[in-house]
Design a protein around this motif. Sequence first.
Motif, PDB file in Angstrom:
ATOM      1  N   GLU A   1       0.869  -1.180   0.000  1.00  0.00           N
ATOM      2  CA  GLU A   1       0.000   0.000   0.000  1.00  0.00           C
ATOM      3  C   GLU A   1       0.903   1.227   0.000  1.00  0.00           C
ATOM      4  N   TRP A   2       0.398   2.326  -0.544  1.00  0.00           N
ATOM      5  CA  TRP A   2       1.187   3.553  -0.588  1.00  0.00           C
ATOM      6  C   TRP A   2       0.259   4.754  -0.631  1.00  0.00           C
ATOM      7  N   GLY A   3       0.711   5.859  -0.037  1.00  0.00           N
ATOM      8  CA  GLY A   3      -0.044   7.095  -0.122  1.00  0.00           C
ATOM      9  C   GLY A   3      -0.220   7.724   1.258  1.00  0.00           C
ATOM     10  N   PRO A   4      -0.624   8.992   1.259  1.00  0.00           N
ATOM     11  CA  PRO A   4      -0.968   9.808   0.100  1.00  0.00           C
ATOM     12  C   PRO A   4       0.188  10.559  -0.533  1.00  0.00           C
ATOM     13  N   ARG A   5       1.372  10.552   0.126  1.00  0.00           N
ATOM     14  CA  ARG A   5       2.498  11.331  -0.383  1.00  0.00           C
ATOM     15  C   ARG A   5       3.773  10.499  -0.334  1.00  0.00           C
ATOM     16  N   PRO A   6       4.767  10.870  -1.139  1.00  0.00           N
ATOM     17  CA  PRO A   6       6.062  10.205  -1.031  1.00  0.00           C
ATOM     18  C   PRO A   6       6.716  10.508   0.308  1.00  0.00           C
ATOM     19  N   SER A   7       7.743   9.750   0.643  1.00  0.00           N
ATOM     20  CA  SER A   7       8.287   9.763   2.003  1.00  0.00           C
ATOM     21  C   SER A   7       8.781  11.135   2.459  1.00  0.00           C
ATOM     22  N   ILE A   8       9.493  11.853   1.597  1.00  0.00           N
ATOM     23  CA  ILE A   8      10.010  13.166   2.007  1.00  0.00           C
ATOM     24  C   ILE A   8       8.871  14.150   2.220  1.00  0.00           C
ATOM     25  N   ALA A   9       7.918  14.167   1.299  1.00  0.00           N
ATOM     26  CA  ALA A   9       6.765  15.067   1.431  1.00  0.00           C
ATOM     27  C   ALA A   9       5.931  14.711   2.658  1.00  0.00           C
ATOM     28  N   THR A  10       5.837  13.433   2.965  1.00  0.00           N
ATOM     29  CA  THR A  10       5.107  13.000   4.156  1.00  0.00           C
ATOM     30  C   THR A  10       5.752  13.567   5.410  1.00  0.00           C
ATOM     31  N   GLN A  11       7.082  13.527   5.473  1.00  0.00           N
ATOM     32  CA  GLN A  11       7.780  14.075   6.631  1.00  0.00           C
ATOM     33  C   GLN A  11       7.598  15.576   6.729  1.00  0.00           C
ATOM     34  N   MET A  12       7.636  16.260   5.578  1.00  0.00           N
ATOM     35  CA  MET A  12       7.384  17.702   5.551  1.00  0.00           C
ATOM     36  C   MET A  12       5.991  18.017   6.112  1.00  0.00           C
ATOM     37  N   ALA A  13       5.003  17.253   5.654  1.00  0.00           N
ATOM     38  CA  ALA A  13       3.622  17.477   6.089  1.00  0.00           C
ATOM     39  C   ALA A  13       3.447  17.185   7.568  1.00  0.00           C
ATOM     40  N   ASN A  14       4.050  16.081   8.031  1.00  0.00           N
ATOM     41  CA  ASN A  14       3.929  15.721   9.451  1.00  0.00           C
ATOM     42  C   ASN A  14       4.570  16.776  10.346  1.00  0.00           C
TER      43      ASN A  14
END
Length: 210
Positions: A157-170
């Motif tokens: 499973e994957w989503g909603p964002r790639p790993s770097i963008a996910t960290q930025m968002a978090n």
Amino acid sequence: MELLEKKIEEDRITLVRQGISMGMDYEKYRDLVHHLVDTKQTTGLPQSEANIEYTQLNDRRMKRWDKTFRLPETVAQKVSNIPSRLKFLVLTESWCGDAAHSMPIMNKMAETNPNMEFKVLLRDENPELMDAFLTNGSRSIPKLVVFDADLNEIIAEWGPRPSIATQMANDFKATHGTFTPEFKQDLQVWYNKNKGEDILNDLVGLLPLE
């Protein structure tokens, strides 16, 4: 407990198989988005001005990615050699900015191998399937499910964002509590500068490569 977990997974597999059979291919999805732009509409509810504008913007984004993104030759070779019948099933909506960047790359991967298939479903029209693949309890999109038809298994499973963008968002949400328009714009700038590399790396990591 093991019996319950097995039943839950069997139900998820049934939903995924149904979703694959009902889903539209990427070309049909792109045609749908084009039509929505022409008629000043959006998928899902509500039919807000903001979501209509996001749909128009995402159509341009996907057009650019469709035209410019190329798989590196080494990646294309590995993906083309996967023998398994893999199905990419994505839940999304036309207004979703993250999806506009990742779906063209998913499609490029699927096109590389005749054993692979890419299908798209709209989240708000498929709540039962969406609720089987929540992200931290949320109906976050895009949500990619990778299904191996030979094994009859959900392998990733994957989503909603790639790993770097996910960290930025978090990190931003932990500090500010919610996403601001300025952060959303910064995220789009990051996507463009990254040129799909983080998305591609994430997706390659999901696949059974030799």
